[in-house]
Design a protein around this motif. Structure first.
Motif, PDB file in Angstrom:
ATOM      1  N   THR A  66     -88.031 -64.124 -59.977  1.00 40.81           N
ATOM      2  CA  THR A  66     -89.364 -64.649 -60.251  1.00 40.81           C
ATOM      3  C   THR A  66     -90.306 -64.284 -59.121  1.00 40.81           C
ATOM      4  OG1 THR A  66     -88.313 -66.507 -61.364  1.00 40.81           O
ATOM      5  CG2 THR A  66     -90.648 -66.723 -60.864  1.00 40.81           C
ATOM      6  N   VAL A  67     -91.514 -63.864 -59.480  1.00 41.50           N
ATOM      7  CA  VAL A  67     -92.489 -63.467 -58.463  1.00 41.50           C
ATOM      8  C   VAL A  67     -93.816 -64.158 -58.735  1.00 41.50           C
ATOM      9  CG1 VAL A  67     -91.408 -61.226 -58.062  1.00 41.50           C
ATOM     10  CG2 VAL A  67     -93.238 -61.443 -59.757  1.00 41.50           C
ATOM     11  N   ALA A  68     -94.583 -64.283 -57.667  1.00 39.46           N
ATOM     12  CA  ALA A  68     -95.955 -64.791 -57.751  1.00 39.46           C
ATOM     13  C   ALA A  68     -96.783 -63.992 -56.764  1.00 39.46           C
ATOM     14  CB  ALA A  68     -96.024 -66.275 -57.442  1.00 39.46           C
ATOM     15  N   THR A  69     -97.987 -63.645 -57.157  1.00 43.62           N
ATOM     16  CA  THR A  69     -98.881 -62.916 -56.263  1.00 43.62           C
ATOM     17  C   THR A  69    -100.307 -63.339 -56.560  1.00 43.62           C
ATOM     18  OG1 THR A  69     -99.503 -60.724 -55.438  1.00 43.62           O
ATOM     19  CG2 THR A  69     -99.149 -60.944 -57.820  1.00 43.62           C
ATOM     20  N   LEU A 112     -67.455 -68.957 -56.214  1.00 45.56           N
ATOM     21  CA  LEU A 112     -67.952 -69.070 -54.845  1.00 45.56           C
ATOM     22  C   LEU A 112     -68.945 -70.215 -54.671  1.00 45.56           C
ATOM     23  CD1 LEU A 112     -68.492 -65.289 -54.027  1.00 45.56           C
ATOM     24  CD2 LEU A 112     -66.547 -66.750 -53.428  1.00 45.56           C
ATOM     25  N   GLY A 113     -69.316 -70.832 -55.761  1.00 46.50           N
ATOM     26  CA  GLY A 113     -70.255 -71.940 -55.655  1.00 46.50           C
ATOM     27  C   GLY A 113     -71.094 -72.074 -56.899  1.00 46.50           C
ATOM     28  N   ARG A 114     -71.824 -73.189 -56.953  1.00 48.22           N
ATOM     29  CA  ARG A 114     -72.650 -73.450 -58.123  1.00 48.22           C
ATOM     30  C   ARG A 114     -73.899 -72.590 -58.149  1.00 48.22           C
ATOM     31  NH1 ARG A 114     -70.167 -75.003 -61.950  1.00 48.22           N
ATOM     32  NH2 ARG A 114     -72.024 -75.978 -62.881  1.00 48.22           N
ATOM     33  N   SER A 115     -74.516 -72.346 -56.954  1.00 46.57           N
ATOM     34  CA  SER A 115     -75.733 -71.538 -56.932  1.00 46.57           C
ATOM     35  C   SER A 115     -75.986 -71.030 -55.527  1.00 46.57           C
ATOM     36  CB  SER A 115     -76.941 -72.343 -57.423  1.00 46.57           C
ATOM     37  OG  SER A 115     -77.254 -73.378 -56.516  1.00 46.57           O
ATOM     38  N   LEU A 116     -76.684 -69.884 -55.459  1.00 45.43           N
ATOM     39  CA  LEU A 116     -77.180 -69.313 -54.215  1.00 45.43           C
ATOM     40  C   LEU A 116     -78.495 -68.618 -54.539  1.00 45.43           C
ATOM     41  CD1 LEU A 116     -76.909 -68.538 -51.224  1.00 45.43           C
ATOM     42  CD2 LEU A 116     -75.653 -66.481 -51.977  1.00 45.43           C
ATOM     43  N   ASP A 117     -79.560 -69.039 -53.897  1.00 41.28           N
ATOM     44  CA  ASP A 117     -80.881 -68.497 -54.172  1.00 41.28           C
ATOM     45  C   ASP A 117     -81.576 -68.137 -52.864  1.00 41.28           C
ATOM     46  OD1 ASP A 117     -81.431 -69.079 -57.223  1.00 41.28           O
ATOM     47  OD2 ASP A 117     -80.498 -70.892 -56.406  1.00 41.28           O
ATOM     48  N   LEU A 118     -82.316 -67.056 -52.889  1.00 39.03           N
ATOM     49  CA  LEU A 118     -83.145 -66.647 -51.763  1.00 39.03           C
ATOM     50  C   LEU A 118     -84.610 -66.712 -52.163  1.00 39.03           C
ATOM     51  CD1 LEU A 118     -81.241 -63.518 -50.370  1.00 39.03           C
ATOM     52  CD2 LEU A 118     -81.100 -65.903 -49.603  1.00 39.03           C
ATOM     53  N   ASN A 119     -85.453 -66.985 -51.180  1.00 41.08           N
ATOM     54  CA  ASN A 119     -86.888 -67.034 -51.423  1.00 41.08           C
ATOM     55  C   ASN A 119     -87.598 -66.413 -50.228  1.00 41.08           C
ATOM     56  OD1 ASN A 119     -89.532 -69.051 -50.783  1.00 41.08           O
ATOM     57  ND2 ASN A 119     -89.424 -68.161 -52.816  1.00 41.08           N
ATOM     58  N   GLY A 120     -88.608 -65.597 -50.517  1.00 40.12           N
ATOM     59  CA  GLY A 120     -89.391 -64.994 -49.445  1.00 40.12           C
ATOM     60  C   GLY A 120     -90.842 -64.895 -49.845  1.00 40.12           C
ATOM     61  N   VAL A 134     -85.109 -64.925 -55.661  1.00 36.79           N
ATOM     62  CA  VAL A 134     -84.017 -64.068 -56.139  1.00 36.79           C
ATOM     63  C   VAL A 134     -82.736 -64.886 -56.215  1.00 36.79           C
ATOM     64  CG1 VAL A 134     -82.706 -61.967 -55.718  1.00 36.79           C
ATOM     65  CG2 VAL A 134     -85.114 -62.108 -55.004  1.00 36.79           C
ATOM     66  N   PRO A 135     -82.214 -65.148 -57.419  1.00 36.59           N
ATOM     67  CA  PRO A 135     -80.927 -65.834 -57.553  1.00 36.59           C
ATOM     68  C   PRO A 135     -79.774 -64.852 -57.340  1.00 36.59           C
ATOM     69  CG  PRO A 135     -81.851 -65.397 -59.719  1.00 36.59           C
ATOM     70  CD  PRO A 135     -82.860 -64.898 -58.717  1.00 36.59           C
ATOM     71  N   LEU A 136     -78.807 -65.230 -56.533  1.00 35.20           N
ATOM     72  CA  LEU A 136     -77.675 -64.355 -56.233  1.00 35.20           C
ATOM     73  C   LEU A 136     -76.359 -64.879 -56.780  1.00 35.20           C
ATOM     74  CD1 LEU A 136     -78.479 -63.392 -52.534  1.00 35.20           C
ATOM     75  CD2 LEU A 136     -79.023 -62.125 -54.624  1.00 35.20           C
ATOM     76  N   LEU A 137     -76.328 -66.173 -57.101  1.00 33.16           N
ATOM     77  CA  LEU A 137     -75.071 -66.773 -57.525  1.00 33.16           C
ATOM     78  C   LEU A 137     -75.360 -67.891 -58.506  1.00 33.16           C
ATOM     79  CD1 LEU A 137     -72.008 -66.512 -56.651  1.00 33.16           C
ATOM     80  CD2 LEU A 137     -72.436 -68.472 -55.172  1.00 33.16           C
ATOM     81  N   ARG A 138     -74.574 -67.980 -59.571  1.00 31.75           N
ATOM     82  CA  ARG A 138     -74.759 -69.065 -60.516  1.00 31.75           C
ATOM     83  C   ARG A 138     -73.423 -69.385 -61.171  1.00 31.75           C
ATOM     84  NH1 ARG A 138     -78.587 -70.865 -59.151  1.00 31.75           N
ATOM     85  NH2 ARG A 138     -80.167 -69.421 -59.898  1.00 31.75           N
ATOM     86  N   ASP A 139     -72.935 -70.614 -60.975  1.00 26.23           N
ATOM     87  CA  ASP A 139     -71.725 -71.123 -61.629  1.00 26.23           C
ATOM     88  C   ASP A 139     -70.534 -70.167 -61.478  1.00 26.23           C
ATOM     89  OD1 ASP A 139     -73.148 -73.359 -62.483  1.00 26.23           O
ATOM     90  OD2 ASP A 139     -73.768 -72.373 -64.349  1.00 26.23           O
ATOM     91  N   SER A 140     -70.231 -69.825 -60.210  1.00 21.79           N
ATOM     92  CA  SER A 140     -69.121 -68.910 -59.971  1.00 21.79           C
ATOM     93  C   SER A 140     -68.058 -69.604 -59.126  1.00 21.79           C
ATOM     94  CB  SER A 140     -69.617 -67.656 -59.250  1.00 21.79           C
ATOM     95  OG  SER A 140     -69.818 -67.921 -57.875  1.00 21.79           O
ATOM     96  N   ILE A 169     -88.965 -66.926 -45.158  1.00 23.37           N
ATOM     97  CA  ILE A 169     -87.697 -66.507 -45.736  1.00 23.37           C
ATOM     98  C   ILE A 169     -86.778 -67.725 -45.759  1.00 23.37           C
ATOM     99  CG2 ILE A 169     -86.812 -65.742 -43.499  1.00 23.37           C
ATOM    100  CD1 ILE A 169     -86.033 -64.124 -46.915  1.00 23.37           C
ATOM    101  N   GLY A 170     -86.139 -67.956 -46.874  1.00 24.53           N
ATOM    102  CA  GLY A 170     -85.293 -69.138 -46.976  1.00 24.53           C
ATOM    103  C   GLY A 170     -84.273 -69.000 -48.079  1.00 24.53           C
ATOM    104  N   GLY A 171     -83.378 -69.938 -48.127  1.00 17.56           N
ATOM    105  CA  GLY A 171     -82.364 -69.907 -49.158  1.00 17.56           C
ATOM    106  C   GLY A 171     -81.723 -71.262 -49.359  1.00 17.56           C
TER     107      GLY A 171
END
Length: 968
Positions: A565-568, A621-629, A613-619, A654-656
């Motif tokens: 998802t993006v916003a500008t 390795l974990g329920r979720s991993l998301d990055l935001n910049g 940017v979502p990197l992980l979902r219901d795997s 930058i965050g996650g």
């Protein structure tokens, strides 16, 4: 049809999941943001949405609206239900109770340390983290609200309380998302734009001592039309607060506790001494003889001489003055003057304030691609400050010079003077008989916003707005001494022809308007003399902001874990300042509250982009991993009539977030934020005020002129913020419990600051640095005269600490429930480059922040009855972290930073409330309510002069509020 907006930024056009997924995502996002859903934060159940009106999910602190992205930025939500349960008359009062806030500006604290300054009197301006009001950005519905002061801050009095749905507080930097000023955080106030029906409230408040009366009337109404495609909403509010008297109206203050300073080690005492019965040592209402002047013009202390220990009674006759112990250049302990210390008697504990505001909103959905809206608002705030009378501290200060040929001097004194070669007297005068310099501050804020939003196809949507806002600020001070006229008027002689008193300048200028003024005694002057020596200051300030913004947002593409998802968008604004003043103020001709003409503008153009940017979902390795910049590039241009300047800045984020298992989420963010100089810091020309300063070089306290002004060459200050935390939502037997813990670290460089006048004096005396000492002037007797305080990019501030937040909702049966919520802030360290080795965290005085501030809130709902209790805790701390007391390591009475005690006890305040539904039929509700604030009448620690305690402590005592709410 457009759904009800829950988030901080309304992002229309999103592709909505089915209702069940949407509600689940709403809960998840709120847990990430603050450990609380907006409804839980308000202590109520979230309303259900219909299938044809799914709820939009927008994350506070981010421009991205996506149910698949969880923001890493900590957020605290304050619901309107809390305002109602505690009887808060505006959002500013409620925010001030949150542990992460510092009450820098309010009716009980117009100016830190003194309620005599008229500047923006009565305003409620938020200060998140205690880093300064200009570093907290206030938004309304995610848009900048037209500033109400020349420093760009927003008076929260201007926002109608009944239309507030909630306030989302981003407790960390957010400049990449929202632009300049979001250094310590963002307050985003969400208004109810789809209200249907009428809400009204009438309230009355009074203190336990019969003062502090307050009258409040509020109404809000709204309706939908054309099948819900259009909405109209308006709100009106009126509040009259009659204020509270001076410090002597409260026992904790009438014992006259103050800090007596002296040269360290004298009589075995430290440099600073907290003492009781502190009276003025060099000035009295009738006038005190503090020094004698010989024919050569040399001044000698009167104490110990033939005229020592003499003051003038009300009639102007000499009478005895008893000196107290440990007297200095300004104060003493005991002696003459009980109940006459102007530093206790002048400031009001809470100033009278009258305010009213109005707001209107109209929107209509023309098509999915276009929903235009218009907002119109008006706010009026007037504050009344009880200013000081003249305070001419005598020797070693300048005092008032009365020469031997002054016809108002008693003959007996003239005889003694002549016999001892005395040609003049230095008089210390507290001008209570001449009246106070009371001020009125009026602000009128006008704002109009037009814009729209719509869908662009698929997940893409847009929104934009244009805003014009202006604040007309008018300040006047009556009975302000005209410095030159006063000096001429008290220098009286006998007319050689008639023998009547005339001004000395009339001997050489018979056409002068000067009328001789007798300051010996009380009220021994003519009205004509008073009219000549005193006048009224006038300041008219116009602050205007024109702003516009456009945003586009949507899903760029899908990954294995969900959409990217993006916003500008782009924004522009222009802030303009124009100050006009009376001719005397323009040349700093009044005793206090001078203002000088100024003008200038700041133009801003900026663009930003943000991605989730979502990197992980219901795997596994974990329920979720998301990055935001996010990144924002900004161009500034500043200009006044003679000089222009420009600069460019870049902010980023930058965050996650990572959820290893259900109910646990970890988050981390790194941000670079900025605060650009505001119009006041850039364009105001030097103005004069008078301050009581401690001169560590001579070990005395003196009155000195302080010149404060702007600097057009200022650059933006930069801040680096790091946050990391965890949110928990246990299941099973602990279902309903929500917990959030976050660590924060904020580092500000090139901070725009003024190095307080006292700090300048101390630094010059300690280091002898030429650049600092160049700001200090002394007279031929080495007595401190003035300090120049200019805005500079010279400061560094570092703050780190922990935030805690928890809530628990426990159903107890049909119509009965218990809601618990707790918030706490632990400030670990706060340092400043002016005193780099001093940790102001745990400093409960004017310059620091308490180590711990906690706030607990409990609500018991029993059908039609609601009972509420609130506890507010401020931890014990130091009086001043820059001082060393017997409780501290390294204490020595010989140290210039020594103090006889450096501890402030803890305080715990208890507030209770109750409401009962007299009528509850559908939308029609009639509710009666009452509240008691500071139930146990806890008084503040008595360790400061006057009402300085109001920064953190309740200075008024027990107060009652009662009211009636009628909704239909």
């Amino acid at each position: 049809m457009k759904g009800r907006q829950l988030g901080i930024r309304a992002m229309p056009g999103e592709t909505h999941p089915p209702l069940k997924r949407s509600l689940m995502a709403t809960v998840a996002l709120a847990i990430v943001a603050s450990g609380l859903t907006p409804a839980a934060a308000a202590g109520q159940t979230a309303p259900a949405a219909s299938n044809d009106q799914p709820q939009e999910i927008v994350v506070t602190g981010s421009r991205i609206a996506s149910a698949g992205f969880n923001t890493p930025t900590p957020v605290t939500t304050l619901g309107t239900d809390r305002l109602q349960k505690m009887g808060s008359t505006n959002i500013g009062e409620a925010l001030a109770s949150l542990p992460s806030f510092r009450a820098s500006s309010s009716p009980t604290n117009t100016t830190v340390g003194s309620n005599i300054s008229p500047g923006n009197a009565g305003a409620r301006i938020a200060d998140l983290r205690g880093l300064g009001t200009t570093r907290t950005l206030v938004l309304v519905d995610s848009r900048r609200f037209a500033p109400s002061t020349s420093t760009g801050t927003v008076d929260l009095n201007l926002i109608p309380t009944l239309l507030i749905e909630r306030a989302d507080v981003v407790t960390g930097g957010a400049s990449a998302a929202y632009g300049s000023d979001a250094v310590s955080g963002v307050i985003n106030i969400i208004l109810s734009k789809h209200l249907e029906g009428v809400k009204s409230n009438l309230e009355f408040g009074i203190s336990d001592r019969g003062d502090g009366k307050e009258y409040v009337a509020q109404i809000a109404a709204g309706t939908a039309f054309d099948g819900g495609r259009g909405h109209v909403v308006f709100g009106l509010e009126y509040d009259k607060d009659k204020g509270v008297g001076n410090c002597y109206t409260r026992t904790y203050c009438s014992n006259e506790v103050g800090n007596l300073t002296q040269a360290a080690g004298v009589n075995g005492r430290p440099a600073n001494n907290i003492a009781y019965n502190v009276h003025t040592a060099t000035l009295t209402p009738g006038g005190l003889i503090t020094a004698t002047v010989n024919a050569a013009g040399v001044r000698t202390a009167a104490r110990g001489g033939v005229l020592g220990g003499l003051q003038f009674d009300a009639s102007g006759a000499p009478t005895a003055f008893t000196y107290g112990q440990n007297g200095g250049a300004l104060f003493m302990e005991g002696g003459t003057g009980t109940g006459l210390n102007a530093f206790f008697g002048d400031p009001a504990l809470s100033i009278p304030v009258t305010r009213y505001n109005g707001y209107g909103h109209f929107e209509y959905e023309v098509a999915d691609a276009f929903t235009p809206f218009i907002d119109v608002s008006y706010g009026h705030v007037v504050g009344y400050t009880a200013g000081p009378e003249i305070r001419d501290g005598g020797f070693p200060g300048n005092g008032d010079l009365i020469k031997i040929d002054n016809p108002f001097l008693p003959a007996s004194l003239k005889t003694t003077m002549a016999a001892n070669g005395i040609t003049g007297l230095v008089i210390g005068k507290l001008g209570t008989d001449l009246g106070k310099m009371d001020s009125v501050s009026k602000r009128n804020n006008y704002r109009i916003v037009g814009g729209g939003s719509g869908k662009l196809g698929g997940s893409w949507s847009w929104d934009g707005y244009a805003q014009y806002g202006t604040t007309d600020y008018r300040q006047s001070t009556v009975n302000d001494r005209i410095t030159a006229n006063f000096a001429n008027a008290i220098d009286a002689v006998a007319d050689p022809v008639s023998g009547r008193p005339i001004c000395r300048i009339a001997l050489t200028n018979p056409a002068t308007a000067c009328v001789p003024l007798n300051i010996l005694g009380q009220g021994q002057y003519s009205q004509a003399a008073k009219n000549y020596a005193f006048g009224t200051t006038q300041q008219n300030t116009n602050f205007t902001q024109v702003a516009a913004a456009a945003n586009v947002h949507g899903n760029l593409f899908n990954t294995w874990a969900g959409p990217v998802t993006v916003a500008t968008g782009a924004e522009t604004r222009r802030d303009s300042l124009q100050i006009s003043v009376d001719p005397i103020s323009a040349v700093n001709g009044f005793y206090i509250f001078n203002a000088t003409p100024a003008s200038g503008h700041v133009s801003v153009v900026e663009g930003y982009a943000e991605a989730g940017v979502p990197l992980l979902r219901d795997s596994a390795l974990g329920r979720s991993l998301d990055l935001n910049g996010a990144i924002r590039r900004t161009h500034y241009k500043t200009a006044n009539q003679t000089v222009s300047n420009s600069f460019d800045t870049t902010t980023w984020k930058i965050g996650g977030t990572y959820s290893p298992i259900d109910g646990v989420l970890l988050r981390v963010t790194e941000l670079q934020d900025i605060r650009a100089p505001n119009t006041s810091e850039l364009f105001t020309t030097p103005v004069t005020s008078v301050a009581a300063l401690t001169d560590t070089k001579t070990g005395t306290q003196v009155f000195a002129n302080v010149y404060t002004g702007g600097n057009i060459n200022l650059k933006p200050e930069k801040a680096r913020t790091f946050t990391a935390g965890v949110t928990l939502q246990p299941q099973g037997s602990l279902r309903g419990l929500k917990i959030a813990v976050d660590y924060y670290k904020i580092r500000i460089r090139d901070a725009i600051a003024t190095l307080g006048a006292q700090v300048i004096v101390n630094t010059c005396n300690t280091t002898g640095a030429a650049d600092i000492c160049g700001l200090v002037t002394r007279n031929s007797s080495n007595i401190l005269q003035s300090v120049s305080v200019l805005y500079l990019n010279l400061n560094r501030q570092d703050l780190k600490g922990l935030d805690f937040e928890a809530s628990y909702r426990l159903p107890l049966g049909t119509g009965t429930s218990l809601d618990l919520r707790g918030l706490a802030t632990h400030n670990i360290s706060l340092t400043n480059s002016s005193l780099p080795n001093v940790n102001r965290a745990g400093d409960d005085g004017l310059n620091g922040v308490p180590s711990w501030v906690a706030d607990g809130f409990a609500t018991l709902n029993i059908r039609r009855l609601t009972l509420t209790a609130q506890g507010h805790f401020i931890s014990a701390g130091k009086y001043d972290a820059s001082l060393i007391g017997p409780e501290d390591a390294g204490y020595s009475v010989l140290s210039p930073s020594s103090i006889n005690t450096n501890r402030v006890p803890a305080r715990f305040y208890t507030n209770i409330g109750a409401s009962f539904d007299l009528l509850k039929t559908g939308k029609r509700t009639l509710k009666i309510y009452g509240n008691v604030n500071n139930l146990f009448d806890v008084m503040p620690p008595p360790l400061w002069n006057g009402n300085n305690n109001s920064v953190y402590y309740d200075v008024i005592g027990r107060r009652y509020r009662m009211g009636l709410r009628y909704d239909f």
